[in-house]
Enzyme design. Sequence first.
Site, short mmCIF file in Angstrom:
data_model
loop_
_atom_site.label_atom_id
_atom_site.label_comp_id
_atom_site.label_asym_id
_atom_site.label_seq_id
_atom_site.Cartn_x
_atom_site.Cartn_y
_atom_site.Cartn_z
N VAL A 1 1.21 -1.09 -0.33
CA VAL A 1 0.09 0.44 0.20
C VAL A 1 0.71 1.53 -0.21
O VAL A 1 0.65 2.36 -1.02
CB VAL A 1 -1.04 0.17 0.95
CG1 VAL A 1 -1.53 1.39 1.56
CG2 VAL A 1 -2.27 -1.07 0.87
N GLY B 1 -14.42 -8.25 12.48
CA GLY B 1 -14.32 -6.66 13.04
C GLY B 1 -13.97 -5.62 12.67
O GLY B 1 -14.66 -4.43 12.94
N ASP C 1 -8.43 -17.01 10.16
CA ASP C 1 -9.30 -17.79 10.06
C ASP C 1 -9.81 -17.93 8.68
O ASP C 1 -11.09 -19.02 8.55
CB ASP C 1 -10.72 -17.07 10.65
CG ASP C 1 -9.86 -16.26 12.62
OD1 ASP C 1 -9.11 -17.39 12.41
OD2 ASP C 1 -11.09 -16.39 13.17
#
Length: 326
Positions: free
Chosen positions: A26, A107, A132
């Site tokens: 980035v 989240g 995950d």
Amino acid sequence: MTPIKKIGIFTSGSDSPGMNAAIRAVVRTSIFYNIEIAGIRRGFEGMINGDIYEMNTKSVSNIIQRGGTLLKTGRSEYFKTAEGRQKAYEQLKINGIDALIALGGNGTLKGVREFGDEYQDIKIIGIPCTIDNDLRGSDFTIGYDTAINTVIEAVDKIRETAESHDRLFIVEVMGRDSGMIALRTGMGVGAEAVLVPETRSDINALFERLEKGRKDKTSKIVMVAEGDEPGSAFEIGKAIMEKFPHYDTRVSVLGHIQRGGKPTCMDRVLASRLGVAAVEALKDGHTGEMVGLIHNDIEFTPFGQSVKHHHEVNEEFTRIVEMLSL
Ligand code: F6P
């Protein structure tokens, strides 16, 4: 369309290996396109507190191979309040930031989705980073490949001691409420069975498998995802010990080692591709989307569809695990 002047980048929630490679991509892509780039430390908390610094091409030297996150990370309860988000917005304005690139999991994407709805002059792109692999909108998340390779390495070692002692091991892996780590590594280590939260785990079916299985096997591995509903690996281990007292059973919980380590080449490449795509997307006017890789192509998914979704369990995986463990 107003061109983007300055991007703020931050990592939030659980760290995952490959985050640094994505930060590098980035930062360098922004500089390539003459867009200013600022690092925001410690996720949303740093945004609220104005813990923001200018980055340059050197700020990301020598980090592509490192696990963790250079920008540090955390979870913020304050950002969940309207007051916290307003403070964060004020800090972005003070620092001249008009776009954000958020690296994290469910989240984090939920947080930026709410923020982006409230403050529409800040353009936002999310990059999926979590071990995950539980986000819709990308076949793989950054960190997953490294984590499953860490698990494989650990379980191969466990297998050696299991084999020497003729033992049955219940190995618990991470994943929160997702079984993606357990499912893939279960196949990779040649487990007897894999228990994941996405499907109802039937302890009696596991007993039956163990009972009917070959008697001359000297070691057995059962992989359990931490979020599986019969309880933790220790409870499953206890049930097995009661039912099969003749088995020498042990439980091993791999824990946070799964979050660390040098990112694999797959994660570094994924991070580099998604990092470049995120900056180019902002430049092209995208906002409110997560960038991901689907069938090896860059795709964008609106935050609303990418969060809170799990991949469906591929039953082919469980079928193969069981068939090959004869
Ligand atoms: O989301 C990544 C993850 O490692 C999960 O697999 C796990 O349930 C959770 O984070 C652990 O979080 P913490 O580091 O806060 O204990």
